[in-house]
Design a protein around this motif. Structure first.
Motif, PDB file in Angstrom:
ATOM      1  N   HIS A   1      -3.119  -2.687  14.053  1.00 48.46           N
ATOM      2  CA  HIS A   1      -2.431  -3.540  15.008  1.00 48.46           C
ATOM      3  C   HIS A   1      -1.637  -2.681  15.987  1.00 48.46           C
ATOM      4  O   HIS A   1      -1.375  -1.500  15.739  1.00 48.46           O
ATOM      5  CB  HIS A   1      -1.499  -4.536  14.304  1.00 48.46           C
ATOM      6  N   THR A   2      -1.271  -3.290  17.095  1.00 51.27           N
ATOM      7  CA  THR A   2      -0.494  -2.624  18.138  1.00 51.27           C
ATOM      8  C   THR A   2       0.705  -3.492  18.484  1.00 51.27           C
ATOM      9  O   THR A   2       0.567  -4.710  18.651  1.00 51.27           O
ATOM     10  CB  THR A   2      -1.349  -2.397  19.403  1.00 51.27           C
ATOM     11  N   VAL A   3       1.876  -2.865  18.586  1.00 52.11           N
ATOM     12  CA  VAL A   3       3.089  -3.613  18.920  1.00 52.11           C
ATOM     13  C   VAL A   3       3.898  -2.837  19.956  1.00 52.11           C
ATOM     14  O   VAL A   3       3.790  -1.610  20.058  1.00 52.11           O
ATOM     15  CB  VAL A   3       3.977  -3.857  17.672  1.00 52.11           C
ATOM     16  N   GLU A   4       4.690  -3.581  20.739  1.00 50.62           N
ATOM     17  CA  GLU A   4       5.622  -2.977  21.667  1.00 50.62           C
ATOM     18  C   GLU A   4       6.968  -2.791  20.954  1.00 50.62           C
ATOM     19  O   GLU A   4       7.448  -3.719  20.294  1.00 50.62           O
ATOM     20  CB  GLU A   4       5.807  -3.855  22.905  1.00 50.62           C
ATOM     21  N   VAL A   5       7.556  -1.623  21.095  1.00 49.81           N
ATOM     22  CA  VAL A   5       8.785  -1.288  20.360  1.00 49.81           C
ATOM     23  C   VAL A   5       9.878  -0.846  21.328  1.00 49.81           C
ATOM     24  O   VAL A   5       9.618  -0.073  22.251  1.00 49.81           O
ATOM     25  CB  VAL A   5       8.524  -0.163  19.333  1.00 49.81           C
ATOM     26  N   TYR A   6      11.078  -1.372  21.091  1.00 48.71           N
ATOM     27  CA  TYR A   6      12.269  -0.897  21.811  1.00 48.71           C
ATOM     28  C   TYR A   6      13.319  -0.511  20.767  1.00 48.71           C
ATOM     29  O   TYR A   6      13.643  -1.303  19.881  1.00 48.71           O
ATOM     30  CB  TYR A   6      12.831  -1.970  22.734  1.00 48.71           C
ATOM     31  N   THR A   7      13.836   0.716  20.854  1.00 47.89           N
ATOM     32  CA  THR A   7      14.888   1.155  19.942  1.00 47.89           C
ATOM     33  C   THR A   7      16.060   1.699  20.760  1.00 47.89           C
ATOM     34  O   THR A   7      15.869   2.278  21.835  1.00 47.89           O
ATOM     35  CB  THR A   7      14.401   2.244  18.972  1.00 47.89           C
ATOM     36  N   ARG A   8      17.251   1.497  20.204  1.00 46.17           N
ATOM     37  CA  ARG A   8      18.471   2.009  20.840  1.00 46.17           C
ATOM     38  C   ARG A   8      19.359   2.567  19.736  1.00 46.17           C
ATOM     39  O   ARG A   8      19.872   1.823  18.902  1.00 46.17           O
ATOM     40  CB  ARG A   8      19.194   0.904  21.604  1.00 46.17           C
ATOM     41  N   ALA A   9      19.519   3.881  19.708  1.00 42.39           N
ATOM     42  CA  ALA A   9      20.350   4.545  18.712  1.00 42.39           C
ATOM     43  C   ALA A   9      21.618   5.039  19.385  1.00 42.39           C
ATOM     44  O   ALA A   9      21.565   5.679  20.438  1.00 42.39           O
ATOM     45  CB  ALA A   9      19.597   5.713  18.077  1.00 42.39           C
ATOM     46  N   THR A  10      22.775   4.737  18.782  1.00 45.12           N
ATOM     47  CA  THR A  10      24.052   5.114  19.380  1.00 45.12           C
ATOM     48  C   THR A  10      24.977   5.755  18.359  1.00 45.12           C
ATOM     49  O   THR A  10      24.854   5.522  17.159  1.00 45.12           O
ATOM     50  CB  THR A  10      24.770   3.893  19.983  1.00 45.12           C
ATOM     51  N   GLU A  11      25.892   6.550  18.856  1.00 47.63           N
ATOM     52  CA  GLU A  11      26.939   7.159  18.042  1.00 47.63           C
ATOM     53  C   GLU A  11      28.211   7.215  18.881  1.00 47.63           C
ATOM     54  O   GLU A  11      28.249   7.864  19.921  1.00 47.63           O
ATOM     55  CB  GLU A  11      26.542   8.577  17.609  1.00 47.63           C
TER      56      GLU A  11
END
Length: 267
Positions: free
Chosen positions: A137-147
């Motif tokens: 399968h194929t998916v669109e991914v958005y990630t936001r990592a913060t510190e």
């Protein structure tokens, strides 16, 4: 009295050295170690122990025959026969998840109706057919990592920076820069936060083939220690009973959409 004490000590030492080591690992249906499972000898409440974070356990038993019981929330209790002789014994124990029909019969002493729990029960019933990890399968991914960063600056430095900013906000003609406030906000964020934003397309094929195509990327500050900026390392497959996230924590955790999870979480 001293003779009596000496005899007691010798008897204790003799009993200790007569005991032999029983060790093993508690695993689930996929041979994944189950952390902190309980293990005890049937009909002997004092002979019990707890598996560690890797599912490993140890007990010392005198030579003889025993029935060992292993338990863990969300799994059926397992009873195995163990014969102890003059040598150490290794005995692994496999636990199987409690059947969904049995979970439905368990009374939950919270509300009369629990829509969240009912929904998860239906998902668990169908998870083998709806599990996307069973096929490509194929998916669109958005990630936001913060510190967030906490900085203590001296009053003199703050005054100097404010003075410098005030000078930057005006051009030689004395006209105020209309974008100065936005620029200060961006600079303040850069000083007080490390951040990575990623937009990508994730292509997956069983059993563990992953290809990422990065479409957008933005970073602020130092991003070396930020977690989950890629989907390749951690396998967040909630359709498994236990999640192994080695780069986050050594101990497996129960999936919230699994039999064990229904008995471990509140929905």
């Amino acid at each position: 009295k001293l003779w009596a004490l000496a005899i007691m000590v010798l008897g204790f030492l003799g009993n200790f050295y007569a005991q032999k080591l029983l060790s093993g690992t508690i695993v689930d249906e996929r041979q994944t170690p189950i952390p902190y499972a309980k293990i005890y000898v049937k009909n002997a409440a004092d002979l019990r122990t707890l598996a560690d974070e890797n599912g490993y356990f140890e007990m010392r038993l005198l030579p003889g025959e025993y029935y060992l019981v292993a338990t863990f929330t969300g799994y059926d209790d397992r009873e195995v026969y163990v014969g102890m002789g003059d040598a150490e014994v290794q005995q692994n124990i496999q636990l199987l998840p409690t059947k969904i029909q049995d979970i439905e019969s368990i009374e939950v002493s919270t509300k009369k109706t629990n829509p969240g729990r009912d929904i998860i029960l239906e998902v668990v019933k169908r998870k083998d057919t709806i599990n996307p990890w069973n096929h490509p399968h194929t998916v669109e991914v958005y990630t936001r990592a913060t510190e967030k960063i906490t900085r203590e600056e001296k009053e003199e430095k703050d005054k100097k920076k404010k003075k410098d900013k005030d000078e930057e906000n005006n051009d030689p003609t004395g006209i105020e820069d209309p974008f100065a406030q936005d620029r200060r906000a961006d600079e303040q964020m850069d000083r007080n936060m490390n951040m990575v934003e990623v937009q990508l397309t994730r292509n997956y094929a069983p059993p563990k083939k992953v290809k990422e195509i990065r479409e957008a990327y933005e970073e602020r500050g130092k991003t070396r220690n930020l977690y989950y900026t890629t989907t390749v390392k951690s396998n967040f497959n909630f359709f498994e009973n236990l999640l192994l996230l080695d780069d986050l924590h050594q101990t497996p955790i129960s999936s919230p959409i699994s039999g064990p999870g229904i008995l471990s979480y509140k929905y």
